[in-house]
Design a protein around this motif. Structure first.
Motif, short mmCIF file in Angstrom:
data_model
loop_
_atom_site.label_atom_id
_atom_site.label_comp_id
_atom_site.label_asym_id
_atom_site.label_seq_id
_atom_site.Cartn_x
_atom_site.Cartn_y
_atom_site.Cartn_z
N ASN A 84 34.37 41.10 43.94
CA ASN A 84 35.37 41.01 42.78
C ASN A 84 36.90 40.89 43.61
OD1 ASN A 84 35.93 40.12 40.32
ND2 ASN A 84 36.72 42.34 39.75
N SER A 85 36.81 40.28 44.61
CA SER A 85 38.03 39.89 45.36
C SER A 85 38.28 38.29 45.66
CB SER A 85 38.20 40.64 46.81
OG SER A 85 37.54 40.08 47.67
N THR A 86 39.41 38.02 45.74
CA THR A 86 39.85 36.65 45.95
C THR A 86 40.79 36.27 46.67
OG1 THR A 86 39.62 34.29 44.78
CG2 THR A 86 41.01 36.03 43.73
N ARG A 87 41.04 35.04 47.22
CA ARG A 87 42.38 34.65 47.78
C ARG A 87 43.22 33.89 46.80
NH1 ARG A 87 44.31 29.72 49.91
NH2 ARG A 87 45.51 29.93 51.57
N TYR A 115 40.49 39.70 39.04
CA TYR A 115 39.83 40.30 40.25
C TYR A 115 40.43 41.62 40.55
CZ TYR A 115 38.07 35.68 41.01
OH TYR A 115 37.20 34.28 41.03
N THR A 134 37.69 38.89 51.88
CA THR A 134 36.96 38.47 50.57
C THR A 134 35.34 38.35 50.61
OG1 THR A 134 37.08 35.96 50.97
CG2 THR A 134 38.92 37.07 49.59
N VAL A 177 43.48 40.80 45.26
CA VAL A 177 44.08 39.45 45.02
C VAL A 177 44.65 39.39 46.56
CG1 VAL A 177 45.19 37.53 44.30
CG2 VAL A 177 43.90 39.06 42.64
N LYS A 214 39.74 35.37 54.51
CA LYS A 214 38.34 34.83 54.20
C LYS A 214 37.39 36.02 54.31
CE LYS A 214 35.02 31.07 55.30
NZ LYS A 214 34.00 31.82 54.92
N THR A 220 44.87 35.36 38.10
CA THR A 220 44.26 35.86 38.99
C THR A 220 43.88 37.26 38.98
OG1 THR A 220 44.66 33.57 40.40
CG2 THR A 220 43.34 35.43 41.61
#
Length: 184
Positions: A32-35, A96, A27, A99, A24, A92
């Motif tokens: 421009n990052s995500t889980r 991004y 990110t 990831v 968390k 994903t």
């Protein structure tokens, strides 16, 4: 056309190792990052939502997806299924730059076996006693279940040598751990 995909970053640790909190924070730091939303049969914890924390499905549905070849990798941890769906990962990574996912050592081994490119980081606890305290703090678990998780944790820690990086997540020093991961 210039086509590039994002970097797939695996963060593993024993139960109670801080994976979710660290992902968390990462990110929030990296644009421009995500889980990656993985799929599980385990029941949601308080405050968790399907499609946000995990895709929560029942065992029969998960097993149907296994038979249809939906999963890139899946495994059974503590009597619950966890898996990475091929289409979810590909979609994903298309959107991004970074990831992040929190899969266990068996999931990482499946990625290696299937030649799925990724950067792998293992979060080590200060000690097993500290890890046990973290797991106990979560609550809602019998002493037998806690001991089962500690047995799994010992085996997982032995697998840490297969990772690209090993970082100690010191109790109460999460920001230091995150700073170390940012450098990586």
């Amino acid at each position: 056309m210039n086509y590039t995909m994002g970097l797939f970053i695996v963060i593993s640790s024993p139960s109670g190792g801080g994976k979710d909190v660290i992902i968390k924070k990462l990110t929030e730091i990296f644009p421009n990052s995500t889980r990656l939303i993985t799929t599980t049969t385990r029941p949601p914890r308080e405050g968790e939502k399907s499609g946000v924390n995990y895709n929560f499905i029942n065992r029969a549905e998960f097993e149907k997806k296994i038979k249809r070849g939906v999963f890139l990798e899946y495994n059974n941890y503590n009597d619950q299924y966890y898996g990475v769906e091929k289409e979810v990962l590909t979609g994903t990574l298309d959107k991004y730059d970074l990831v992040f996912t929190n899969i266990d050592v068996n999931g990482k081994a499946s990625l290696d076996k299937n030649n799925i490119q990724h950067l792998a980081i293992f979060l080590l606890p200060d000690s097993l006693a500290v890890l046990k305290k973290r797991i106990r703090r979560r609550g809602g678990m019998s002493e037998a279940a806690l001991e089962k998780r500690m047995t799994i944790a010992r085996a997982e820690i032995k697998s840490a040598k297969a990772y690209d990086y090993r970082v100690v997540n010191k109790d109460g020093k999460i920001d230091e751990t995150v700073a170390e991961l940012v450098k990586i």
